[in-house]
Design an enzyme around this catalytic site. Structure first.
Site, PDB file in Angstrom:
ATOM      1  N   SER A 116       3.340   1.778   1.889  1.00  0.00           N
ATOM      2  CA  SER A 116       3.958   0.724   0.607  1.00  0.00           C
ATOM      3  C   SER A 116       5.804   0.560   1.279  1.00  0.00           C
ATOM      4  CB  SER A 116       4.018   0.573  -0.386  1.00  0.00           C
ATOM      5  OG  SER A 116       4.181  -0.444  -1.323  1.00  0.00           O
ATOM      6  N   ASP A 170       7.357  -6.441   0.532  1.00  0.00           N
ATOM      7  CA  ASP A 170       7.604  -5.012   0.673  1.00  0.00           C
ATOM      8  C   ASP A 170       7.578  -4.495   2.066  1.00  0.00           C
ATOM      9  OD1 ASP A 170       4.916  -4.603  -0.006  1.00  0.00           O
ATOM     10  OD2 ASP A 170       5.106  -3.308  -0.820  1.00  0.00           O
ATOM     11  N   ASP A 203       3.875  -3.837   3.246  1.00  0.00           N
ATOM     12  CA  ASP A 203       3.125  -3.935   3.740  1.00  0.00           C
ATOM     13  C   ASP A 203       2.593  -5.714   3.009  1.00  0.00           C
ATOM     14  OD1 ASP A 203       2.961  -2.816   1.596  1.00  0.00           O
ATOM     15  OD2 ASP A 203       0.730  -2.440   1.483  1.00  0.00           O
ATOM     16  N   ASP A 262       2.656  -6.003   0.650  1.00  0.00           N
ATOM     17  CA  ASP A 262       2.068  -6.777  -0.923  1.00  0.00           C
ATOM     18  C   ASP A 262       2.987  -6.624  -2.477  1.00  0.00           C
ATOM     19  OD1 ASP A 262       2.926  -4.178  -1.054  1.00  0.00           O
ATOM     20  OD2 ASP A 262       0.351  -3.001  -1.780  1.00  0.00           O
TER      21      ASP A 262
END
Length: 574
Positions: free
Chosen positions: A144, A303, A305, A307
Protein backbone atom coordinates in the site's frame (compact mmCIF):
# COMPACT_ATOMS: atom_id res chain seq x y z
CA UNK A 1 18.79 -17.22 22.09
CA UNK A 2 16.33 -18.70 19.60
CA UNK A 3 16.92 -16.08 16.92
CA UNK A 4 20.59 -17.05 16.63
CA UNK A 5 19.80 -20.74 16.11
CA UNK A 6 17.19 -19.83 13.48
CA UNK A 7 19.75 -17.64 11.73
CA UNK A 8 22.22 -20.53 11.67
CA UNK A 9 19.56 -22.86 10.26
CA UNK A 10 19.03 -20.55 7.31
CA UNK A 11 22.77 -20.43 6.66
CA UNK A 12 23.07 -24.22 6.75
CA UNK A 13 19.88 -25.32 4.98
CA UNK A 14 19.75 -26.29 1.31
CA UNK A 15 16.24 -24.78 1.19
CA UNK A 16 17.65 -21.26 0.72
CA UNK A 17 19.50 -19.94 -2.31
CA UNK A 18 23.03 -18.55 -2.48
CA UNK A 19 21.94 -14.89 -2.67
CA UNK A 20 19.90 -15.27 0.51
CA UNK A 21 22.82 -16.83 2.36
CA UNK A 22 25.21 -14.15 1.11
CA UNK A 23 22.88 -11.46 2.45
CA UNK A 24 22.82 -13.19 5.83
CA UNK A 25 26.61 -13.58 5.94
CA UNK A 26 26.91 -9.80 5.55
CA UNK A 27 25.12 -9.25 8.88
CA UNK A 28 27.02 -11.94 10.80
CA UNK A 29 28.63 -9.35 13.12
CA UNK A 30 25.41 -7.39 13.71
CA UNK A 31 23.50 -9.08 16.52
CA UNK A 32 20.71 -6.49 16.60
CA UNK A 33 20.07 -6.97 12.87
CA UNK A 34 20.07 -10.76 13.24
CA UNK A 35 17.65 -10.45 16.14
CA UNK A 36 15.28 -8.18 14.22
CA UNK A 37 15.25 -10.54 11.23
CA UNK A 38 14.81 -13.77 13.22
CA UNK A 39 13.25 -13.06 16.62
CA UNK A 40 9.86 -14.05 15.21
CA UNK A 41 8.12 -15.15 12.05
CA UNK A 42 6.72 -12.35 9.92
CA UNK A 43 3.16 -12.45 11.15
CA UNK A 44 0.50 -13.64 8.76
CA UNK A 45 -2.21 -11.46 10.24
CA UNK A 46 -5.90 -11.13 9.45
CA UNK A 47 -5.01 -9.23 6.26
CA UNK A 48 -1.91 -11.22 5.27
CA UNK A 49 1.77 -10.28 5.39
CA UNK A 50 3.52 -6.93 5.44
CA UNK A 51 7.13 -6.21 6.24
CA UNK A 52 10.58 -5.06 5.18
CA UNK A 53 12.06 -6.90 2.19
CA UNK A 54 15.07 -9.07 3.02
CA UNK A 55 16.32 -12.46 4.18
CA UNK A 56 14.97 -13.85 7.44
CA UNK A 57 11.84 -15.20 9.08
CA UNK A 58 10.69 -11.67 9.98
CA UNK A 59 11.11 -10.32 6.45
CA UNK A 60 9.30 -10.34 3.12
CA UNK A 61 11.12 -12.75 0.79
CA UNK A 62 10.25 -15.57 -1.60
CA UNK A 63 10.38 -18.10 1.25
CA UNK A 64 7.97 -16.31 3.59
CA UNK A 65 5.71 -15.70 0.57
CA UNK A 66 5.92 -19.39 -0.34
CA UNK A 67 5.04 -20.33 3.24
CA UNK A 68 2.01 -18.03 3.21
CA UNK A 69 0.92 -19.45 -0.15
CA UNK A 70 1.32 -23.03 1.04
CA UNK A 71 -0.83 -22.25 4.07
CA UNK A 72 -3.47 -20.67 1.84
CA UNK A 73 -3.33 -23.68 -0.50
CA UNK A 74 -3.81 -26.06 2.42
CA UNK A 75 -6.85 -24.10 3.56
CA UNK A 76 -8.39 -23.96 0.08
CA UNK A 77 -7.95 -27.72 -0.30
CA UNK A 78 -9.40 -28.27 3.17
CA UNK A 79 -12.45 -26.26 2.08
CA UNK A 80 -12.76 -28.37 -1.08
CA UNK A 81 -12.53 -25.31 -3.37
CA UNK A 82 -9.28 -25.97 -5.18
CA UNK A 83 -10.99 -26.25 -8.59
CA UNK A 84 -12.05 -22.58 -8.75
CA UNK A 85 -8.60 -21.03 -8.78
CA UNK A 86 -6.92 -17.94 -7.33
CA UNK A 87 -6.52 -14.49 -8.96
CA UNK A 88 -3.24 -12.65 -8.35
CA UNK A 89 -2.27 -8.99 -8.83
CA UNK A 90 0.76 -6.92 -7.84
CA UNK A 91 1.92 -3.32 -7.68
CA UNK A 92 5.09 -1.39 -8.55
CA UNK A 93 7.09 -2.21 -5.43
CA UNK A 94 10.43 -3.97 -5.35
CA UNK A 95 10.02 -7.75 -5.63
CA UNK A 96 6.29 -7.53 -6.39
CA UNK A 97 6.77 -9.38 -9.69
CA UNK A 98 8.84 -12.10 -8.01
CA UNK A 99 6.56 -12.50 -5.00
CA UNK A 100 3.40 -12.74 -7.13
CA UNK A 101 5.08 -15.33 -9.35
CA UNK A 102 6.22 -17.30 -6.30
CA UNK A 103 2.69 -17.29 -4.89
CA UNK A 104 1.25 -18.54 -8.20
CA UNK A 105 3.77 -21.37 -8.60
CA UNK A 106 3.30 -22.58 -5.03
CA UNK A 107 -0.46 -22.74 -5.55
CA UNK A 108 0.09 -24.47 -8.90
CA UNK A 109 2.31 -27.06 -7.24
CA UNK A 110 -0.66 -27.83 -5.00
CA UNK A 111 -2.91 -28.38 -8.02
CA UNK A 112 -4.65 -24.98 -7.78
CA UNK A 113 -5.12 -22.87 -10.93
CA UNK A 114 -3.95 -19.26 -10.84
CA UNK A 115 -4.91 -16.21 -12.89
CA UNK A 116 -2.07 -13.71 -12.62
CA UNK A 117 -2.19 -10.26 -14.19
CA UNK A 118 0.32 -9.69 -16.98
CA UNK A 119 1.59 -6.51 -15.33
CA UNK A 120 0.87 -4.30 -12.33
CA UNK A 121 -2.78 -3.55 -11.51
CA UNK A 122 -4.71 -1.69 -8.75
CA UNK A 123 -5.88 -3.63 -5.73
CA UNK A 124 -9.59 -2.92 -6.43
CA UNK A 125 -9.25 -4.49 -9.88
CA UNK A 126 -8.05 -7.70 -8.21
CA UNK A 127 -11.17 -7.66 -6.02
CA UNK A 128 -13.26 -7.25 -9.16
CA UNK A 129 -11.33 -9.86 -11.14
CA UNK A 130 -11.61 -12.72 -8.68
CA UNK A 131 -15.41 -12.35 -8.60
CA UNK A 132 -15.58 -11.91 -12.37
CA UNK A 133 -13.56 -15.10 -12.87
CA UNK A 134 -15.39 -17.04 -10.17
CA UNK A 135 -12.24 -17.69 -8.14
CA UNK A 136 -12.05 -19.09 -4.64
CA UNK A 137 -9.54 -16.50 -3.48
CA UNK A 138 -7.30 -13.63 -4.53
CA UNK A 139 -3.85 -12.33 -3.65
CA UNK A 140 -2.46 -8.82 -4.01
CA UNK A 141 1.26 -8.26 -3.56
CA UNK A 142 1.48 -4.71 -2.21
CA UNK A 143 2.49 -2.73 0.85
CA UNK A 144 0.00 0.00 0.00
CA UNK A 145 1.45 3.37 1.10
CA UNK A 146 4.37 2.07 3.21
CA UNK A 147 7.97 3.24 2.56
CA UNK A 148 9.97 1.69 -0.33
CA UNK A 149 11.69 -0.97 1.76
CA UNK A 150 8.34 -2.67 2.45
CA UNK A 151 6.19 -5.13 0.56
CA UNK A 152 3.14 -7.16 1.50
CA UNK A 153 0.72 -9.95 0.62
CA UNK A 154 -3.04 -9.55 1.08
CA UNK A 155 -5.55 -12.40 0.80
CA UNK A 156 -9.11 -12.09 -0.48
CA UNK A 157 -11.91 -14.63 -0.43
CA UNK A 158 -14.52 -15.49 -3.06
CA UNK A 159 -16.83 -12.59 -2.15
CA UNK A 160 -14.06 -10.18 -3.23
CA UNK A 161 -13.26 -8.84 0.24
CA UNK A 162 -10.21 -9.52 2.35
CA UNK A 163 -10.78 -12.60 4.47
CA UNK A 164 -12.78 -12.13 7.66
CA UNK A 165 -13.61 -14.36 10.63
CA UNK A 166 -13.55 -17.27 10.96
CA UNK A 167 -11.62 -17.94 7.73
CA UNK A 168 -8.90 -15.38 8.51
CA UNK A 169 -7.94 -17.17 11.72
CA UNK A 170 -8.20 -20.59 10.05
CA UNK A 171 -5.79 -19.51 7.29
CA UNK A 172 -3.43 -18.05 9.89
CA UNK A 173 -3.44 -21.40 11.70
CA UNK A 174 -2.55 -23.21 8.47
CA UNK A 175 0.35 -20.82 7.80
CA UNK A 176 1.63 -20.96 11.38
CA UNK A 177 1.67 -24.76 11.30
CA UNK A 178 4.37 -24.73 8.59
CA UNK A 179 7.91 -24.72 9.93
CA UNK A 180 10.01 -26.59 7.38
CA UNK A 181 10.82 -24.30 4.46
CA UNK A 182 12.31 -27.23 2.54
CA UNK A 183 8.92 -28.98 2.53
CA UNK A 184 7.03 -26.10 0.88
CA UNK A 185 5.87 -26.84 -2.65
CA UNK A 186 6.73 -25.04 -5.88
CA UNK A 187 7.22 -25.82 -9.55
CA UNK A 188 8.53 -24.18 -12.72
CA UNK A 189 6.34 -21.79 -14.68
CA UNK A 190 6.83 -23.85 -17.84
CA UNK A 191 5.53 -26.96 -16.13
CA UNK A 192 2.63 -25.04 -14.55
CA UNK A 193 1.58 -23.60 -17.91
CA UNK A 194 1.89 -26.99 -19.60
CA UNK A 195 -0.36 -28.50 -16.94
CA UNK A 196 -3.01 -25.79 -17.50
CA UNK A 197 -2.54 -24.41 -14.00
CA UNK A 198 -0.91 -21.03 -14.68
CA UNK A 199 -2.98 -18.46 -16.60
CA UNK A 200 -2.20 -14.85 -17.52
CA UNK A 201 -4.96 -12.23 -17.50
CA UNK A 202 -5.02 -8.62 -18.64
CA UNK A 203 -6.92 -6.53 -21.18
CA UNK A 204 -10.23 -8.40 -21.05
CA UNK A 205 -10.48 -7.87 -17.29
CA UNK A 206 -9.38 -4.23 -17.69
CA UNK A 207 -12.20 -3.63 -20.17
CA UNK A 208 -14.83 -5.25 -17.96
CA UNK A 209 -13.60 -3.36 -14.90
CA UNK A 210 -13.81 -0.03 -16.72
CA UNK A 211 -17.31 -0.90 -17.97
CA UNK A 212 -18.45 -1.48 -14.39
CA UNK A 213 -17.03 1.87 -13.29
CA UNK A 214 -18.91 3.65 -16.07
CA UNK A 215 -22.18 2.14 -14.80
CA UNK A 216 -21.69 4.08 -11.56
CA UNK A 217 -21.98 7.51 -13.22
CA UNK A 218 -25.07 9.31 -11.94
CA UNK A 219 -25.07 12.51 -14.02
CA UNK A 220 -23.48 11.89 -17.44
CA UNK A 221 -25.25 14.99 -18.77
CA UNK A 222 -23.59 17.18 -16.15
CA UNK A 223 -20.15 15.76 -16.94
CA UNK A 224 -20.72 16.42 -20.63
CA UNK A 225 -21.60 20.06 -19.96
CA UNK A 226 -18.63 20.73 -17.67
CA UNK A 227 -16.00 18.39 -19.13
CA UNK A 228 -14.15 21.07 -21.06
CA UNK A 229 -14.21 23.57 -18.20
CA UNK A 230 -12.81 21.34 -15.44
CA UNK A 231 -9.01 21.11 -15.17
CA UNK A 232 -7.65 18.09 -13.31
CA UNK A 233 -4.10 17.34 -12.15
CA UNK A 234 -3.42 13.72 -11.26
CA UNK A 235 -0.43 11.80 -9.92
CA UNK A 236 -0.17 8.01 -9.48
CA UNK A 237 2.87 8.50 -7.21
CA UNK A 238 4.89 5.98 -9.25
CA UNK A 239 2.23 3.31 -8.66
CA UNK A 240 -0.52 1.35 -10.42
CA UNK A 241 -3.07 4.11 -10.92
CA UNK A 242 -1.70 5.81 -14.03
CA UNK A 243 -3.40 3.80 -16.79
CA UNK A 244 -6.73 2.91 -15.13
CA UNK A 245 -7.34 6.40 -13.71
CA UNK A 246 -6.51 8.10 -17.01
CA UNK A 247 -8.78 5.65 -18.79
CA UNK A 248 -11.64 6.42 -16.39
CA UNK A 249 -11.27 10.16 -16.90
CA UNK A 250 -11.06 9.74 -20.67
CA UNK A 251 -14.14 7.49 -20.69
CA UNK A 252 -16.03 10.11 -18.69
CA UNK A 253 -15.11 12.74 -21.26
CA UNK A 254 -12.88 15.08 -19.25
CA UNK A 255 -10.62 16.97 -21.65
CA UNK A 256 -8.16 18.82 -19.43
CA UNK A 257 -6.31 16.13 -17.49
CA UNK A 258 -2.65 16.67 -16.62
CA UNK A 259 -0.53 13.86 -15.18
CA UNK A 260 2.54 14.82 -13.13
CA UNK A 261 5.32 13.69 -15.51
CA UNK A 262 7.95 13.06 -12.82
CA UNK A 263 5.59 10.64 -11.01
CA UNK A 264 3.85 9.03 -13.97
CA UNK A 265 5.89 5.85 -14.42
CA UNK A 266 6.03 2.94 -11.93
CA UNK A 267 9.10 3.00 -9.69
CA UNK A 268 9.51 1.00 -6.48
CA UNK A 269 11.99 3.55 -5.11
CA UNK A 270 9.30 6.25 -5.21
CA UNK A 271 12.12 8.71 -5.92
CA UNK A 272 10.11 11.93 -5.76
CA UNK A 273 8.30 11.15 -2.51
CA UNK A 274 10.00 8.33 -0.57
CA UNK A 275 6.88 7.73 1.52
CA UNK A 276 4.11 7.37 -1.11
CA UNK A 277 1.17 8.17 1.13
CA UNK A 278 -1.54 10.54 -0.18
CA UNK A 279 -2.26 11.43 3.45
CA UNK A 280 1.11 13.23 3.53
CA UNK A 281 0.98 16.80 2.11
CA UNK A 282 4.61 16.48 0.96
CA UNK A 283 3.69 14.03 -1.81
CA UNK A 284 1.59 16.78 -3.45
CA UNK A 285 4.50 19.19 -3.99
CA UNK A 286 4.97 18.49 -7.71
CA UNK A 287 1.24 18.11 -8.32
CA UNK A 288 0.48 21.48 -6.73
CA UNK A 289 3.24 23.15 -8.74
CA UNK A 290 1.65 21.79 -11.92
CA UNK A 291 -1.80 22.79 -10.66
CA UNK A 292 -0.65 26.40 -10.32
CA UNK A 293 0.66 26.39 -13.89
CA UNK A 294 -2.52 24.99 -15.45
CA UNK A 295 -4.99 26.62 -13.03
CA UNK A 296 -6.43 23.27 -11.96
CA UNK A 297 -9.76 22.90 -10.19
CA UNK A 298 -8.87 19.56 -8.66
CA UNK A 299 -5.60 17.83 -7.66
CA UNK A 300 -5.70 14.07 -7.12
CA UNK A 301 -3.15 11.47 -5.96
CA UNK A 302 -3.52 7.71 -5.64
CA UNK A 303 -1.25 5.51 -3.52
CA UNK A 304 0.89 2.74 -5.11
CA UNK A 305 -1.89 0.14 -5.29
CA UNK A 306 -4.56 2.74 -6.14
CA UNK A 307 -7.02 2.01 -3.38
CA UNK A 308 -6.53 5.33 -1.52
CA UNK A 309 -7.11 8.81 -2.91
CA UNK A 310 -5.76 12.15 -1.71
CA UNK A 311 -7.49 15.36 -2.80
CA UNK A 312 -6.83 19.09 -3.04
CA UNK A 313 -9.37 21.57 -4.40
CA UNK A 314 -9.31 25.30 -4.99
CA UNK A 315 -10.91 27.72 -2.56
CA UNK A 316 -12.83 30.07 -4.85
CA UNK A 317 -12.54 32.95 -2.39
CA UNK A 318 -8.76 32.90 -2.02
CA UNK A 319 -7.53 30.90 -5.02
CA UNK A 320 -5.58 28.65 -2.65
CA UNK A 321 -5.47 24.87 -2.97
CA UNK A 322 -6.88 23.26 0.15
CA UNK A 323 -6.22 19.73 1.36
CA UNK A 324 -9.03 17.33 2.14
CA UNK A 325 -8.63 14.72 4.84
CA UNK A 326 -9.96 11.25 4.09
CA UNK A 327 -12.93 12.04 6.31
CA UNK A 328 -13.67 15.19 4.35
CA UNK A 329 -13.44 13.72 0.84
CA UNK A 330 -15.33 10.60 1.95
CA UNK A 331 -18.15 12.55 3.58
CA UNK A 332 -18.44 14.93 0.62
CA UNK A 333 -18.62 12.04 -1.83
CA UNK A 334 -21.12 10.20 0.38
CA UNK A 335 -23.35 13.27 0.56
CA UNK A 336 -23.14 13.82 -3.21
CA UNK A 337 -24.10 10.21 -3.91
CA UNK A 338 -27.09 10.25 -1.54
CA UNK A 339 -28.35 13.71 -2.55
CA UNK A 340 -28.08 12.90 -6.25
CA UNK A 341 -29.83 9.56 -5.89
CA UNK A 342 -32.62 11.22 -3.96
CA UNK A 343 -33.01 13.90 -6.63
CA UNK A 344 -33.01 11.28 -9.40
CA UNK A 345 -35.52 9.12 -7.54
CA UNK A 346 -33.19 6.14 -7.10
CA UNK A 347 -32.48 6.32 -3.38
CA UNK A 348 -34.05 3.19 -1.84
CA UNK A 349 -35.97 3.13 1.42
CA UNK A 350 -33.58 0.55 2.86
CA UNK A 351 -30.31 2.25 1.92
CA UNK A 352 -27.29 1.84 4.18
CA UNK A 353 -24.03 3.74 4.62
CA UNK A 354 -21.12 1.83 6.19
CA UNK A 355 -18.14 3.38 7.97
CA UNK A 356 -15.47 2.31 10.43
CA UNK A 357 -15.52 3.28 14.11
CA UNK A 358 -12.68 5.81 13.58
CA UNK A 359 -14.43 7.60 10.70
CA UNK A 360 -16.06 11.03 11.07
CA UNK A 361 -19.35 11.31 12.95
CA UNK A 362 -20.36 13.84 10.31
CA UNK A 363 -21.26 10.77 8.28
CA UNK A 364 -23.94 9.86 10.84
CA UNK A 365 -25.66 13.21 10.34
CA UNK A 366 -25.52 12.92 6.53
CA UNK A 367 -26.94 9.39 6.57
CA UNK A 368 -29.75 10.46 8.90
CA UNK A 369 -30.74 13.34 6.60
CA UNK A 370 -31.28 10.92 3.72
CA UNK A 371 -32.96 8.24 5.88
CA UNK A 372 -30.15 5.75 5.39
CA UNK A 373 -29.09 3.39 8.14
CA UNK A 374 -25.61 4.09 9.45
CA UNK A 375 -23.63 0.91 10.15
CA UNK A 376 -20.30 1.00 12.00
CA UNK A 377 -17.64 -1.69 11.81
CA UNK A 378 -14.07 -2.21 12.97
CA UNK A 379 -11.12 -0.51 11.28
CA UNK A 380 -10.27 -2.22 8.01
CA UNK A 381 -12.16 -2.07 4.75
CA UNK A 382 -12.70 -5.84 4.78
CA UNK A 383 -15.41 -5.26 7.38
CA UNK A 384 -17.20 -2.88 5.00
CA UNK A 385 -16.90 -5.53 2.29
CA UNK A 386 -18.37 -8.05 4.73
CA UNK A 387 -21.44 -5.86 5.21
CA UNK A 388 -22.02 -5.78 1.44
CA UNK A 389 -21.99 -9.60 1.46
CA UNK A 390 -24.58 -9.62 4.24
CA UNK A 391 -26.79 -7.28 2.21
CA UNK A 392 -26.51 -9.24 -1.02
CA UNK A 393 -27.07 -12.63 0.61
CA UNK A 394 -30.20 -11.39 2.37
CA UNK A 395 -28.83 -11.67 5.90
CA UNK A 396 -29.61 -7.97 6.25
CA UNK A 397 -32.42 -6.31 4.34
CA UNK A 398 -30.33 -3.36 3.22
CA UNK A 399 -28.96 -1.89 -0.01
CA UNK A 400 -25.39 -0.63 -0.03
CA UNK A 401 -25.13 3.06 -0.88
CA UNK A 402 -21.62 4.01 0.14
CA UNK A 403 -18.79 2.98 2.44
CA UNK A 404 -15.61 4.70 3.60
CA UNK A 405 -12.91 4.94 6.23
CA UNK A 406 -10.83 7.83 7.49
CA UNK A 407 -7.64 6.58 5.82
CA UNK A 408 -8.54 7.97 2.40
CA UNK A 409 -10.43 4.91 1.15
CA UNK A 410 -14.01 4.57 -0.08
CA UNK A 411 -16.16 2.42 -2.36
CA UNK A 412 -18.89 3.52 -4.72
CA UNK A 413 -20.88 0.56 -6.03
CA UNK A 414 -20.38 -3.15 -5.38
CA UNK A 415 -18.19 -4.13 -8.35
CA UNK A 416 -15.35 -4.57 -5.84
CA UNK A 417 -15.29 -5.31 -2.13
CA UNK A 418 -12.34 -3.12 -1.24
CA UNK A 419 -11.73 0.59 -1.37
CA UNK A 420 -11.33 1.80 -4.95
CA UNK A 421 -9.46 5.01 -5.76
CA UNK A 422 -10.27 4.68 -9.48
CA UNK A 423 -13.99 4.77 -8.67
CA UNK A 424 -13.40 7.57 -6.15
CA UNK A 425 -11.68 9.66 -8.85
CA UNK A 426 -14.71 9.14 -11.05
CA UNK A 427 -17.15 10.11 -8.30
CA UNK A 428 -15.24 13.19 -7.14
CA UNK A 429 -14.74 14.47 -10.68
CA UNK A 430 -18.45 14.08 -11.31
CA UNK A 431 -19.17 15.97 -8.09
CA UNK A 432 -16.67 18.65 -9.16
CA UNK A 433 -18.44 18.98 -12.53
CA UNK A 434 -21.82 19.33 -10.83
CA UNK A 435 -20.57 21.99 -8.43
CA UNK A 436 -18.69 23.80 -11.21
CA UNK A 437 -21.99 24.34 -12.99
CA UNK A 438 -23.29 25.82 -9.73
CA UNK A 439 -20.32 28.20 -9.62
CA UNK A 440 -18.62 26.34 -6.76
CA UNK A 441 -15.49 24.29 -6.20
CA UNK A 442 -15.44 21.12 -4.12
CA UNK A 443 -13.81 23.10 -1.32
CA UNK A 444 -16.66 25.61 -1.43
CA UNK A 445 -19.12 22.73 -1.18
CA UNK A 446 -17.25 21.27 1.78
CA UNK A 447 -17.54 24.57 3.63
CA UNK A 448 -21.28 24.60 2.92
CA UNK A 449 -21.53 21.11 4.39
CA UNK A 450 -19.85 22.25 7.61
CA UNK A 451 -22.42 25.02 7.86
CA UNK A 452 -25.27 22.55 7.35
CA UNK A 453 -24.13 19.46 9.26
CA UNK A 454 -21.79 20.82 11.92
CA UNK A 455 -18.12 21.64 12.32
CA UNK A 456 -16.62 18.18 12.65
CA UNK A 457 -12.89 17.67 12.65
CA UNK A 458 -10.78 14.55 13.11
CA UNK A 459 -7.13 13.78 13.73
CA UNK A 460 -4.74 10.94 14.35
CA UNK A 461 -1.45 10.55 16.19
CA UNK A 462 0.80 7.67 15.10
CA UNK A 463 3.86 6.70 17.12
CA UNK A 464 6.41 4.35 15.56
CA UNK A 465 7.98 1.73 17.83
CA UNK A 466 10.12 -0.70 15.83
CA UNK A 467 11.44 -4.15 16.66
CA UNK A 468 10.80 -6.51 19.55
CA UNK A 469 11.18 -3.72 22.12
CA UNK A 470 8.73 -1.54 20.21
CA UNK A 471 6.13 -4.30 20.11
CA UNK A 472 6.43 -4.67 23.89
CA UNK A 473 6.04 -0.92 24.42
CA UNK A 474 2.90 -0.82 22.27
CA UNK A 475 1.43 -3.73 24.21
CA UNK A 476 2.39 -1.97 27.44
CA UNK A 477 0.55 1.25 26.53
CA UNK A 478 -2.67 -0.62 25.82
CA UNK A 479 -2.24 -2.75 28.94
CA UNK A 480 -1.74 0.36 31.07
CA UNK A 481 -4.89 1.99 29.65
CA UNK A 482 -6.84 -1.13 30.57
CA UNK A 483 -5.42 -1.35 34.09
CA UNK A 484 -5.76 2.38 34.73
CA UNK A 485 -8.97 3.58 33.02
CA UNK A 486 -8.96 7.24 32.05
CA UNK A 487 -11.87 9.45 33.10
CA UNK A 488 -11.26 12.48 30.89
CA UNK A 489 -9.35 13.56 27.80
CA UNK A 490 -8.61 17.20 27.01
CA UNK A 491 -11.04 18.37 29.68
CA UNK A 492 -13.91 16.27 28.35
CA UNK A 493 -15.30 13.54 30.59
CA UNK A 494 -15.43 9.98 29.34
CA UNK A 495 -19.09 9.03 28.96
CA UNK A 496 -18.56 5.51 27.70
CA UNK A 497 -15.53 3.23 27.27
CA UNK A 498 -15.54 0.27 24.86
CA UNK A 499 -12.91 -2.47 24.91
CA UNK A 500 -13.25 -4.51 21.74
CA UNK A 501 -10.67 -7.03 22.92
CA UNK A 502 -12.53 -7.84 26.13
CA UNK A 503 -15.96 -7.22 24.54
CA UNK A 504 -16.92 -4.78 27.29
CA UNK A 505 -18.84 -1.49 27.25
CA UNK A 506 -18.78 0.62 30.41
CA UNK A 507 -21.19 3.55 30.76
CA UNK A 508 -19.57 6.03 33.17
CA UNK A 509 -22.83 7.95 33.70
CA UNK A 510 -25.14 5.09 34.63
CA UNK A 511 -22.48 2.64 35.79
CA UNK A 512 -24.01 -0.03 33.57
CA UNK A 513 -21.93 -2.57 31.68
CA UNK A 514 -22.73 -4.44 28.49
CA UNK A 515 -21.01 -6.27 25.64
CA UNK A 516 -19.68 -4.91 22.35
CA UNK A 517 -21.43 -6.02 19.16
CA UNK A 518 -18.33 -6.19 16.93
CA UNK A 519 -15.66 -8.91 16.50
CA UNK A 520 -12.72 -9.12 18.89
CA UNK A 521 -9.98 -6.58 18.20
CA UNK A 522 -7.27 -4.93 20.30
CA UNK A 523 -9.04 -1.56 20.30
CA UNK A 524 -10.08 0.91 23.01
CA UNK A 525 -12.76 3.50 22.18
CA UNK A 526 -13.86 6.42 24.37
CA UNK A 527 -17.05 8.43 23.89
CA UNK A 528 -16.55 11.88 25.42
CA UNK A 529 -18.80 14.79 26.31
CA UNK A 530 -20.16 17.08 23.58
CA UNK A 531 -19.81 14.59 20.68
CA UNK A 532 -16.04 14.20 21.07
CA UNK A 533 -14.35 10.77 20.89
CA UNK A 534 -10.99 9.00 21.00
CA UNK A 535 -9.81 5.56 19.86
CA UNK A 536 -6.53 3.68 20.46
CA UNK A 537 -5.24 0.64 18.58
CA UNK A 538 -1.98 -0.87 17.31
CA UNK A 539 -1.49 -0.65 13.55
CA UNK A 540 -2.16 -3.87 11.72
CA UNK A 541 0.43 -3.14 9.04
CA UNK A 542 3.21 -1.06 10.61
CA UNK A 543 5.12 -0.98 13.95
CA UNK A 544 2.95 1.84 15.26
CA UNK A 545 0.37 2.61 17.89
CA UNK A 546 -2.42 4.88 16.63
CA UNK A 547 -4.59 7.35 18.49
CA UNK A 548 -7.63 8.65 16.60
CA UNK A 549 -9.90 11.43 17.79
CA UNK A 550 -12.82 13.52 16.64
CA UNK A 551 -14.39 16.74 17.82
CA UNK A 552 -17.40 18.90 16.95
CA UNK A 553 -17.20 22.67 17.30
CA UNK A 554 -19.74 25.47 17.30
CA UNK A 555 -17.82 27.22 14.50
CA UNK A 556 -14.71 26.58 12.41
CA UNK A 557 -12.62 28.58 14.87
CA UNK A 558 -14.07 26.66 17.80
CA UNK A 559 -13.44 23.35 16.02
CA UNK A 560 -9.81 24.31 15.38
CA UNK A 561 -9.29 25.22 19.04
CA UNK A 562 -10.88 21.97 20.28
CA UNK A 563 -8.83 19.99 17.77
CA UNK A 564 -5.59 21.40 19.17
CA UNK A 565 -6.67 20.93 22.79
CA UNK A 566 -7.82 17.32 22.42
CA UNK A 567 -4.87 16.50 20.17
CA UNK A 568 -2.40 17.64 22.82
CA UNK A 569 -4.17 15.51 25.44
CA UNK A 570 -4.08 12.49 23.12
CA UNK A 571 -0.31 12.80 22.67
CA UNK A 572 0.10 12.82 26.44
CA UNK A 573 -1.59 9.41 26.67
CA UNK A 574 1.39 7.79 24.94
Amino acid sequence: MGYVSEYMKWLASDAFDADTKAELVEISENDEEIKDRFYKDLEFGTGGLRGVIGAGTNRMNIYTVRRASQGLANFIIREGKQDKGVAIAYDSRHMSIEFSEEAALCLNANGIKTYRFESLRPTPELSFALRELGCTAGIVVTASHNPPEYNGYKVYWEDGAQVTAPKDVQIIEEVNSLHDFAALRTMSRADAEAAGLYHTIGKDIDDRYNEELMKLVLRPDVIKKAAEDITIVYTPLHGTGNLPVRRVLESLGFKKVYVVPEQELPDGDFPTVGYPNPEDPKVFKLALELAQKVNADLVLATDPDADRLGVYAKDSKTGEYKAFTGNMSGTLLCEYQLATRKELGCLPDNGAVVKTIVTSNMCDVVAKKFNCELIECLTGFKYIGEQIKLFETGVKDKQYMFGYEESYGCLIGTHARDKDACAAVMGLCEAAAYNKLQGKSLWDRMMEMYEEYGYFREGAVSITMKGADGAQKIAGILDNLRKNPISEIGGFKVIEARDYKLHTVKNYVTGESSETDLPESNVLYYCLENDQWCCVRPSGTEPKIKFYYGIKGASMEDADALYEKVGAAIKALA
